[in-house]
Every structure is written in C-alpha cells, then in structure tokens.
Design a protein around this motif. Structure first.
Motif, PDB file in Angstrom:
ATOM      1  N   ALA A  96       0.832  -1.209   0.000  1.00  0.00           N
ATOM      2  CA  ALA A  96       0.000   0.000   0.000  1.00  0.00           C
ATOM      3  C   ALA A  96       0.864   1.255   0.000  1.00  0.00           C
ATOM      4  N   MET A  97       0.209   2.394  -0.218  1.00  0.00           N
ATOM      5  CA  MET A  97       0.881   3.691  -0.199  1.00  0.00           C
ATOM      6  C   MET A  97      -0.104   4.724   0.328  1.00  0.00           C
ATOM      7  N   PHE A  98       0.446   5.714   1.027  1.00  0.00           N
ATOM      8  CA  PHE A  98      -0.314   6.883   1.455  1.00  0.00           C
ATOM      9  C   PHE A  98       0.265   8.090   0.731  1.00  0.00           C
ATOM     10  N   MET A  99      -0.557   9.117   0.506  1.00  0.00           N
ATOM     11  CA  MET A  99      -0.086  10.348  -0.113  1.00  0.00           C
ATOM     12  C   MET A  99      -0.859  11.518   0.471  1.00  0.00           C
ATOM     13  N   ILE A 154       4.016   8.215   1.406  1.00  0.00           N
ATOM     14  CA  ILE A 154       4.386   7.579   2.665  1.00  0.00           C
ATOM     15  C   ILE A 154       4.251   6.063   2.501  1.00  0.00           C
ATOM     16  N   SER A 155       5.356   5.371   2.637  1.00  0.00           N
ATOM     17  CA  SER A 155       5.395   3.920   2.506  1.00  0.00           C
ATOM     18  C   SER A 155       4.782   3.258   3.747  1.00  0.00           C
ATOM     19  N   PRO A 156       4.481   1.972   3.677  1.00  0.00           N
ATOM     20  CA  PRO A 156       3.941   1.281   4.858  1.00  0.00           C
ATOM     21  C   PRO A 156       4.849   1.391   6.091  1.00  0.00           C
ATOM     22  N   LEU A 164       0.225   6.366  11.406  1.00  0.00           N
ATOM     23  CA  LEU A 164      -0.948   6.277  10.531  1.00  0.00           C
ATOM     24  C   LEU A 164      -1.599   4.905  10.658  1.00  0.00           C
ATOM     25  N   VAL A 165      -0.783   3.890  10.936  1.00  0.00           N
ATOM     26  CA  VAL A 165      -1.268   2.521  11.081  1.00  0.00           C
ATOM     27  C   VAL A 165      -0.690   1.906  12.352  1.00  0.00           C
TER      28      VAL A 165
END
Length: 182
Positions: A96-99, A154-156, A164-165
C-alpha cells in the motif's frame, strides 16, 4: 460476535471521496449500527476527493457507536487519509501507499477577488486537514510542512513510524464471512 456480544460486518470500498461515495460509506456504516453490528472491517482504497466530504465522513465515523477497523489495501491519498484516520484500528498492506498534498483549486476565469476567496478556502482546508493529521497520527512537522507545497508519499514502514497505522498486515476475509462492496 465480538467481545461486546455484537456482530461483525465486512465491507470493501474503492472510489473517490465525493458525495456519492461518502453517502455509500456512511449509509453502510449506519446500517451496520442500526443492525446491531459492533465492529466493522473495511478494506479501503481511495485517491481522495473533496475536503468537505472527507471532513464530514471523518466526523461521522468518529460519532458512531462502532469499532471500525480499516485496511489500506491499495492507495489512500489526499483527503482519504483523514477519512482513514477516523478508524479506531488502522492497518495497511505491505504494498500500500499513502499520499498527502496541499489542497488544490482551479483558477480558470476567476476574478482577483474570487481567486483570493478560493485561495483562502484552500488554505483553511489545509489547516483542517493538518489538524486531523496531528490529532490522529504523529506525522512529523517537517512532513506536514512539505505536504503544504508538494505531494508526499508515505510507505507502509513510514506509515507505521508516523502512527498512521498500528501494523502492516494484509486484509483477509475469514472463511465463512460475507463482504459487501459499497
């Protein structure tokens, strides 16, 4: 049944954070609450959408008497990150990825006053988003400052570091359970 003796529901969502998508998510969560469900697991992927719709959905989720477990199973970007942060438990796939990025606006054929008004609104939306990011994560100030000027991916591993997680894990529907795509 979960530990509170209430049911568990499983949903999937991929799409934009806009009135129709937000209505489907809120409607499914409302139906779960009304049906006595205590925990919802949501497989979630969204590139974002409208700030106002995302803020609404964030606040709506936080107000429900429901334990939401959300999984980034693809990409969660832009205002969808604020929606993601509304969940009580948050996980992401190792792929997954966050942005996060600054609020964008179109300046086509605007008068100077209208342009200034749009700029003021975009900056206010950036402030609202930053407030949620600060409240529900530990994203460093330098990253929040960078997102005011450009996209920040933002990488895992970094998502775990930034709060974030709670973990990097794959979404997996237990055998015998039903999932509803919303």
């Amino acid at each position: 049944m979960n530990e509170a003796g209430r049911g568990v529901a499983w949903f999937g969502f991929t799409g934009m954070i806009e009135p129709d998508g937000v209505g489907r998510i809120a409607g499914a969560l409302n139906a779960a609450v009304n049906g006595g469900v205590g925990t919802v697991h949501l497989s979630f992927s969204s590139n974002g959408g409208y700030v106002a719709d995302g803020i609404y959905l964030h606040n709506h989720i936080r107000a429900l008497p429901l334990h939401l477990v959300i999984y980034n199973t693809g990409s969660v970007g832009s205002i969808a990150v604020s929606v993601f942060l509304a969940a009580h438990e948050r996980y992401c796939s190792r792929h997954a990825m966050f942005m996060v990025h600054p609020t964008t606006m179109s300046a086509e054929s605007m008068s100077a006053r209208r342009l200034q008004s749009a700029l003021d609104a975009a900056l206010a939306d950036d402030d609202r988003t930053d407030n949620i990011l600060r409240q529900y994560s530990s994203i460093p100030e330098d990253v929040l400052a960078a997102r005011r000027h450009s996209e920040v991916h933002i990488s895992p591993g970094r998502a775990l570091e930034f709060g974030l997680v709670q973990g990097v894990r794959e979404f997996a529907l237990p055998q015998g359970q039903h999932i509803v795509q919303i």
